[in-house]
Design a protein around this motif. Sequence first.
Motif, PDB file in Angstrom:
ATOM      1  N   ALA A  10      34.394  45.126  29.300  1.00 40.04           N
ATOM      2  CA  ALA A  10      34.001  44.851  30.678  1.00 40.04           C
ATOM      3  C   ALA A  10      33.552  43.401  30.830  1.00 40.04           C
ATOM      4  O   ALA A  10      33.907  42.733  31.814  1.00 40.04           O
ATOM      5  N   ILE A  11      32.798  42.898  29.884  1.00 46.01           N
ATOM      6  CA  ILE A  11      32.351  41.506  29.937  1.00 46.01           C
ATOM      7  C   ILE A  11      33.539  40.559  29.816  1.00 46.01           C
ATOM      8  O   ILE A  11      33.644  39.570  30.558  1.00 46.01           O
ATOM      9  N   VAL A  12      34.440  40.861  28.914  1.00 44.25           N
ATOM     10  CA  VAL A  12      35.637  40.030  28.755  1.00 44.25           C
ATOM     11  C   VAL A  12      36.499  40.094  30.014  1.00 44.25           C
ATOM     12  O   VAL A  12      37.012  39.072  30.477  1.00 44.25           O
ATOM     13  N   GLY A  13      36.657  41.285  30.582  1.00 42.92           N
ATOM     14  CA  GLY A  13      37.445  41.423  31.804  1.00 42.92           C
ATOM     15  C   GLY A  13      36.854  40.647  32.968  1.00 42.92           C
ATOM     16  O   GLY A  13      37.578  40.002  33.730  1.00 42.92           O
ATOM     17  N   ALA A  14      35.537  40.674  33.109  1.00 45.92           N
ATOM     18  CA  ALA A  14      34.885  39.909  34.172  1.00 45.92           C
ATOM     19  C   ALA A  14      35.031  38.411  33.930  1.00 45.92           C
ATOM     20  O   ALA A  14      35.234  37.642  34.878  1.00 45.92           O
ATOM     21  N   GLY A  15      34.936  37.990  32.699  1.00 42.31           N
ATOM     22  CA  GLY A  15      35.110  36.572  32.385  1.00 42.31           C
ATOM     23  C   GLY A  15      36.518  36.082  32.659  1.00 42.31           C
ATOM     24  O   GLY A  15      36.715  34.995  33.209  1.00 42.31           O
ATOM     25  N   THR A  19      37.553  33.277  35.544  1.00 50.11           N
ATOM     26  CA  THR A  19      38.189  32.003  35.222  1.00 50.11           C
ATOM     27  C   THR A  19      39.618  31.897  35.727  1.00 50.11           C
ATOM     28  O   THR A  19      40.031  30.828  36.173  1.00 50.11           O
ATOM     29  N   LEU A  20      40.370  32.969  35.660  1.00 48.29           N
ATOM     30  CA  LEU A  20      41.787  32.887  35.997  1.00 48.29           C
ATOM     31  C   LEU A  20      42.135  33.413  37.384  1.00 48.29           C
ATOM     32  O   LEU A  20      43.097  32.939  37.995  1.00 48.29           O
ATOM     33  N   LEU A  21      41.397  34.367  37.883  1.00 52.30           N
ATOM     34  CA  LEU A  21      41.781  35.037  39.124  1.00 52.30           C
ATOM     35  C   LEU A  21      40.886  34.694  40.299  1.00 52.30           C
ATOM     36  O   LEU A  21      41.373  34.510  41.416  1.00 52.30           O
ATOM     37  N   GLY A  22      39.604  34.584  40.084  1.00 53.74           N
ATOM     38  CA  GLY A  22      38.630  34.449  41.169  1.00 53.74           C
ATOM     39  C   GLY A  22      38.814  33.237  42.050  1.00 53.74           C
ATOM     40  O   GLY A  22      38.891  33.349  43.271  1.00 53.74           O
ATOM     41  N   ASP A  42      32.497  29.545  53.535  1.00 55.78           N
ATOM     42  CA  ASP A  42      31.892  29.509  52.208  1.00 55.78           C
ATOM     43  C   ASP A  42      31.393  30.892  51.788  1.00 55.78           C
ATOM     44  O   ASP A  42      31.554  31.291  50.629  1.00 55.78           O
ATOM     45  N   ASP A  43      30.802  31.621  52.722  1.00 60.44           N
ATOM     46  CA  ASP A  43      30.348  32.983  52.421  1.00 60.44           C
ATOM     47  C   ASP A  43      31.520  33.888  52.041  1.00 60.44           C
ATOM     48  O   ASP A  43      31.431  34.659  51.079  1.00 60.44           O
ATOM     49  N   MET A  44      32.611  33.794  52.800  1.00 59.02           N
ATOM     50  CA  MET A  44      33.780  34.631  52.495  1.00 59.02           C
ATOM     51  C   MET A  44      34.370  34.255  51.143  1.00 59.02           C
ATOM     52  O   MET A  44      34.788  35.128  50.375  1.00 59.02           O
ATOM     53  N   HIS A  45      34.405  32.975  50.829  1.00 59.92           N
ATOM     54  CA  HIS A  45      34.904  32.527  49.529  1.00 59.92           C
ATOM     55  C   HIS A  45      34.062  33.128  48.408  1.00 59.92           C
ATOM     56  O   HIS A  45      34.599  33.615  47.399  1.00 59.92           O
ATOM     57  N   GLY A  46      32.759  33.106  48.585  1.00 55.11           N
ATOM     58  CA  GLY A  46      31.864  33.678  47.575  1.00 55.11           C
ATOM     59  C   GLY A  46      32.033  35.173  47.416  1.00 55.11           C
ATOM     60  O   GLY A  46      32.031  35.692  46.296  1.00 55.11           O
ATOM     61  N   TRP A  47      32.177  35.888  48.522  1.00 57.10           N
ATOM     62  CA  TRP A  47      32.348  37.347  48.440  1.00 57.10           C
ATOM     63  C   TRP A  47      33.670  37.727  47.779  1.00 57.10           C
ATOM     64  O   TRP A  47      33.730  38.687  47.002  1.00 57.10           O
ATOM     65  N   ILE A  48      34.728  36.996  48.086  1.00 54.71           N
ATOM     66  CA  ILE A  48      36.018  37.295  47.458  1.00 54.71           C
ATOM     67  C   ILE A  48      35.967  36.985  45.969  1.00 54.71           C
ATOM     68  O   ILE A  48      36.485  37.736  45.140  1.00 54.71           O
ATOM     69  N   TYR A  49      35.329  35.884  45.614  1.00 56.42           N
ATOM     70  CA  TYR A  49      35.164  35.529  44.204  1.00 56.42           C
ATOM     71  C   TYR A  49      34.353  36.602  43.472  1.00 56.42           C
ATOM     72  O   TYR A  49      34.715  37.040  42.387  1.00 56.42           O
ATOM     73  N   GLY A  51      34.002  39.723  44.402  1.00 52.33           N
ATOM     74  CA  GLY A  51      34.802  40.950  44.355  1.00 52.33           C
ATOM     75  C   GLY A  51      35.843  40.931  43.255  1.00 52.33           C
ATOM     76  O   GLY A  51      36.099  41.957  42.614  1.00 52.33           O
ATOM     77  N   SER A  52      36.448  39.773  43.018  1.00 49.97           N
ATOM     78  CA  SER A  52      37.420  39.692  41.928  1.00 49.97           C
ATOM     79  C   SER A  52      36.737  39.857  40.575  1.00 49.97           C
ATOM     80  O   SER A  52      37.293  40.484  39.666  1.00 49.97           O
ATOM     81  N   MET A  53      35.529  39.336  40.443  1.00 52.98           N
ATOM     82  CA  MET A  53      34.793  39.530  39.192  1.00 52.98           C
ATOM     83  C   MET A  53      34.399  40.995  39.011  1.00 52.98           C
ATOM     84  O   MET A  53      34.459  41.525  37.903  1.00 52.98           O
ATOM     85  N   ALA A  54      34.005  41.659  40.095  1.00 54.92           N
ATOM     86  CA  ALA A  54      33.661  43.081  40.009  1.00 54.92           C
ATOM     87  C   ALA A  54      34.894  43.901  39.650  1.00 54.92           C
ATOM     88  O   ALA A  54      34.806  44.851  38.863  1.00 54.92           O
ATOM     89  N   GLY A  55      36.037  43.538  40.213  1.00 51.05           N
ATOM     90  CA  GLY A  55      37.281  44.230  39.859  1.00 51.05           C
ATOM     91  C   GLY A  55      37.636  44.044  38.396  1.00 51.05           C
ATOM     92  O   GLY A  55      38.072  44.983  37.727  1.00 51.05           O
ATOM     93  N   GLY A  56      37.455  42.840  37.879  1.00 51.28           N
ATOM     94  CA  GLY A  56      37.695  42.591  36.458  1.00 51.28           C
ATOM     95  C   GLY A  56      36.734  43.354  35.573  1.00 51.28           C
ATOM     96  O   GLY A  56      37.099  43.839  34.508  1.00 51.28           O
TER      97      GLY A  56
END
Length: 78
Positions: A10-15, A19-22, A42-49, A51-56
């Motif tokens: 999970a930690i590796v997936g979030a990392g 780095t690659l997707l967010g 800026d808020d939307m950029h942060g939330w999407i970033y 969310g991609s980390m949570a998905g990872g």
Amino acid sequence: MRYVVAIVCAIVGAGIAATLLGGPLASWAVSNMSFVSPVAADDMHGWIYLGSMAGGLVFGWILGWALGGRIKTEDLDI
């Protein structure tokens, strides 16, 4: 042992997602939207970033849980 493998994956997936997707995903999504203020963009950029980390994180946990289940340990007779 299954939990340890799942946590590490999970930690590796979030990392990897961070780095690659967010960044590219958040930038692409925000560039295709219209906003009233730069703060909203800026808020939307942060939330999407985020969310991609949570998905990872979730994807890594599921992958680690599946891999950890394949590890066989001996049952101790106490």
